[in-house]
Design an enzyme around this catalytic site. Structure first.
Site, PDB file in Angstrom:
ATOM      1  N   LYS A   1      45.376  41.454  27.895  1.00 30.18           N
ATOM      2  CA  LYS A   1      44.588  40.260  27.526  1.00 30.18           C
ATOM      3  C   LYS A   1      44.180  40.310  26.054  1.00 30.18           C
ATOM      4  CE  LYS A   1      43.945  37.493  31.148  1.00 30.18           C
ATOM      5  NZ  LYS A   1      44.397  36.086  31.142  1.00 30.18           N
TER       6      LYS A   1
ATOM      7  N   TYR B   1      45.135  45.732  32.218  1.00 29.03           N
ATOM      8  CA  TYR B   1      44.922  44.274  32.241  1.00 29.03           C
ATOM      9  C   TYR B   1      44.199  43.828  30.970  1.00 29.03           C
ATOM     10  CZ  TYR B   1      42.203  40.067  33.489  1.00 29.03           C
ATOM     11  OH  TYR B   1      41.596  38.842  33.482  1.00 29.03           O
TER      12      TYR B   1
ATOM     13  N   THR C   1      39.196  37.418  28.539  1.00 30.05           N
ATOM     14  CA  THR C   1      38.302  37.992  29.551  1.00 30.05           C
ATOM     15  C   THR C   1      37.277  38.961  28.966  1.00 30.05           C
ATOM     16  OG1 THR C   1      38.249  39.503  31.450  1.00 30.05           O
ATOM     17  CG2 THR C   1      40.116  39.734  29.999  1.00 30.05           C
TER      18      THR C   1
ATOM     19  N   GLU D   1      36.632  41.642  30.223  1.00 32.81           N
ATOM     20  CA  GLU D   1      37.165  43.003  30.397  1.00 32.81           C
ATOM     21  C   GLU D   1      37.627  43.589  29.064  1.00 32.81           C
ATOM     22  OE1 GLU D   1      37.700  45.114  33.184  1.00 32.81           O
ATOM     23  OE2 GLU D   1      36.349  43.795  34.271  1.00 32.81           O
TER      24      GLU D   1
HETATM   25  P1  NAP Z   1      44.137  34.204  40.003  1.00 30.46           P
HETATM   26  O1  NAP Z   1      43.424  33.494  41.114  1.00 30.46           O
HETATM   27  O2  NAP Z   1      44.567  35.610  40.209  1.00 30.46           O
HETATM   28  O3  NAP Z   1      45.408  33.300  39.620  1.00 30.46           O
HETATM   29  C1  NAP Z   1      46.457  33.818  38.881  1.00 30.46           C
HETATM   30  C2  NAP Z   1      47.539  32.780  38.782  1.00 30.46           C
HETATM   31  O4  NAP Z   1      48.611  33.310  37.991  1.00 30.46           O
HETATM   32  C3  NAP Z   1      48.147  32.358  40.124  1.00 30.46           C
HETATM   33  O5  NAP Z   1      48.400  30.974  40.101  1.00 30.46           O
HETATM   34  C4  NAP Z   1      49.458  33.124  40.153  1.00 30.46           C
HETATM   35  O6  NAP Z   1      50.465  32.492  40.920  1.00 30.46           O
HETATM   36  C5  NAP Z   1      49.825  33.046  38.682  1.00 30.46           C
HETATM   37  N1  NAP Z   1      50.843  34.034  38.318  1.00 30.46           N
HETATM   38  C6  NAP Z   1      50.795  35.379  38.489  1.00 30.46           C
HETATM   39  N2  NAP Z   1      51.940  35.941  38.061  1.00 30.46           N
HETATM   40  C7  NAP Z   1      52.722  34.926  37.608  1.00 30.46           C
HETATM   41  C8  NAP Z   1      54.017  34.860  37.068  1.00 30.46           C
HETATM   42  N3  NAP Z   1      54.768  35.974  36.894  1.00 30.46           N
HETATM   43  N4  NAP Z   1      54.523  33.663  36.707  1.00 30.46           N
HETATM   44  C9  NAP Z   1      53.808  32.524  36.913  1.00 30.46           C
HETATM   45  N5  NAP Z   1      52.562  32.522  37.433  1.00 30.46           N
HETATM   46  C10 NAP Z   1      52.028  33.710  37.789  1.00 30.46           C
HETATM   47  O7  NAP Z   1      43.255  34.209  38.674  1.00 30.46           O
HETATM   48  P2  NAP Z   1      41.953  33.324  38.332  1.00 30.46           P
HETATM   49  O8  NAP Z   1      40.757  34.030  38.857  1.00 30.46           O
HETATM   50  O9  NAP Z   1      42.199  31.925  38.698  1.00 30.46           O
HETATM   51  O10 NAP Z   1      41.894  33.488  36.748  1.00 30.46           O
HETATM   52  C11 NAP Z   1      42.561  32.570  35.889  1.00 30.46           C
HETATM   53  C12 NAP Z   1      42.808  33.245  34.552  1.00 30.46           C
HETATM   54  O11 NAP Z   1      41.565  33.620  33.964  1.00 30.46           O
HETATM   55  C13 NAP Z   1      43.632  34.526  34.632  1.00 30.46           C
HETATM   56  O12 NAP Z   1      44.402  34.625  33.466  1.00 30.46           O
HETATM   57  C14 NAP Z   1      42.568  35.609  34.650  1.00 30.46           C
HETATM   58  O13 NAP Z   1      43.090  36.835  34.175  1.00 30.46           O
HETATM   59  C15 NAP Z   1      41.543  35.010  33.718  1.00 30.46           C
HETATM   60  N6  NAP Z   1      40.175  35.436  33.920  1.00 30.46           N
HETATM   61  C16 NAP Z   1      39.625  35.365  35.173  1.00 30.46           C
HETATM   62  C17 NAP Z   1      38.322  35.760  35.359  1.00 30.46           C
HETATM   63  C18 NAP Z   1      37.683  35.671  36.719  1.00 30.46           C
HETATM   64  O14 NAP Z   1      36.610  36.238  36.891  1.00 30.46           O
HETATM   65  N7  NAP Z   1      38.259  34.954  37.659  1.00 30.46           N
HETATM   66  C19 NAP Z   1      37.557  36.211  34.260  1.00 30.46           C
HETATM   67  C20 NAP Z   1      38.146  36.227  32.995  1.00 30.46           C
HETATM   68  C21 NAP Z   1      39.447  35.822  32.829  1.00 30.46           C
HETATM   69  P3  NAP Z   1      50.723  32.846  42.482  1.00 30.46           P
HETATM   70  O15 NAP Z   1      49.803  31.930  43.253  1.00 30.46           O
HETATM   71  O16 NAP Z   1      52.175  32.528  42.670  1.00 30.46           O
HETATM   72  O17 NAP Z   1      50.405  34.304  42.664  1.00 30.46           O
END
Ligand code: NAP
Length: 338
Positions: free
Chosen positions: A153, A149, A125, A127
């Protein structure tokens, strides 16, 4: 021809669901790890459930990751599971470190042991850059994480690079350093989605009891007002479906590497509010107030990504403009919360 298999942790999340749609359309068999308490609804992937091989598990549980990988035997692994909110990570440091940092390491280790030829994508990320002196940021910009966070990461990112460099048994692990990307499937704790939901609730005249809750368990709109942290905070916001395409392209390379994925444009929270309320014909100044509660203890940004390496090597560019992104989100929420 044998179908390729992709395994996704975090498959129920925003990115997991769009990536699943992309991979199914490309003819992949898709498997994913879901938490036991994900229930039968499965949120963002409920429309795809019958096409997927889902495994109950948790990022805290090495055994559950092992069992899923041993059974599914993927060619590609996308590690997207995370406690993904920077603000929430201040109040759940241990949970964030375990899922986002240690959990990623478990995925790398189990992949190496069970499917050593699989290519692994790690969701890094922007971040990790914290409050950078260099603008825009690229793959060589120094990391200076400013929340738990981002610290977790960075740990996962560095473990990925170490695994890649192991001269005895190098692993194919690539990291996408993704800048913020949003959509109607974004969690309600993130500012873009809070704004689009707020506009929808105001436009549709929802009562307090009908308004969804924010990250501190209060209605997103209270007494007709949306409370936000810092209006001057700036981010590089892209559209999630564009970004999952980059994830897939990163794993189609012959060598593992790191790539910044961004739009290269920054916009402030104030501009976001202006644009979003304007989509519904409303004046944002009447509805938005600031509240320090939503300002993180340590500020990050301005985050603005330089995606030239991705453009050159994987042929990726953002397709959706900031205005179009805001319009997509507001129009979707006006329908969702009617
Ligand atoms: P998100 O919508 O928050 O999805 C997070 C996922 O992780 C959900 O499926 C959640 O499952 C799962 N999860 C959380 N805790 C868990 C655990 N203990 N065991 C198994 N699964 C678990 O995030 P996103 O926006 O799709 O982002 C995807 C990835 O990219 C993440 O790693 C995020 O940090 C990274 N990222 C995102 C952005 C952004 O702007 N969106 C930018 C940079 C990096 P539940 O449905 O059960 O909660």
């Amino acid at each position: 021809m044998k179908k390729k298999k992709a395994f996704i942790t975090g498959i129920t999340g925003q990115d997991g669901s769009y990536l699943t749609e992309l991979l199914l359309a490309k003819g992949y068999l898709v498997g994913g790890l879901i938490r036991r308490n994900a229930g039968n609804d499965l949120g963002n992937i409920k429309h795809l459930k019958s096409e997927l091989k889902l495994y109950h598990g948790d990022m805290h549980s090495a055994d559950s990751i092992s069992l899923a990988l041993s059974d599914f035997k993927p060619d590609e692994i996308y590690n997207l599971a995370s406690q993904s909110s920077p603000l929430a990570s201040f109040t759940d440091r241990l949970g964030t470190v375990m899922v986002t940092g240690v959990g990623a390491m478990l995925v790398f280790d189990k992949a190496k042991e069970i499917v050593p030829k699989a290519k692994v994508y790690q969701a890094s990320t922007s971040e990790m850059f914290g409050a950078p002196k260099q603008i825009p940021q690229n793959e060589d910009t120094i990391f200076s994480p400013a929340n738990p966070y981002a610290v977790a990461k960075e740990f996962a990112h560095r473990m990925a690079i170490l695994a890649r460099q192991d001269h005895k048994k190098a692993q194919f692990i690539s990291c996408g350093i993704l800048f913020n990307h949003e959509s109607p499937r974004r969690g309600l704790q993130f500012i873009t989605r809070k704004v689009s939901v707020a506009v929808a609730c105001i436009k549709n005249g929802l009562k307090n009891s009908q308004v969804p809750l924010n990250e501190i368990g209060q209605p997103i709109i209270q007494n007709g007002k949306l409370r936000v942290g810092d209006l001057s905070a700036q981010r590089d916001w892209g559209y999630a479906p564009d970004y999952v395409e980059a994830m897939w392209r990163i794993l189609q390379q012959d060598e593992p590497d790191d790539f910044v994925i961004a739009t290269g444009e920054v916009h402030s929270v104030k501009e976001l509010c202006q644009e979003a309320f304007a989509v519904a014909g409303l004046d944002w100044k009447k509805y938005v107030i600031t509240d320090n509660h939503f300002v993180p203890p340590v500020q990050t940004g301005p985050l603005c990504g330089d995606y030239r390496k991705a453009k050159k090597i994987i042929g990726w560019e953002p397709k959706t403009t900031f205005s179009d992104l805001v319009k997509i989100m507001v129009e979707a929420d006006i329908k969702n919360f009617s």
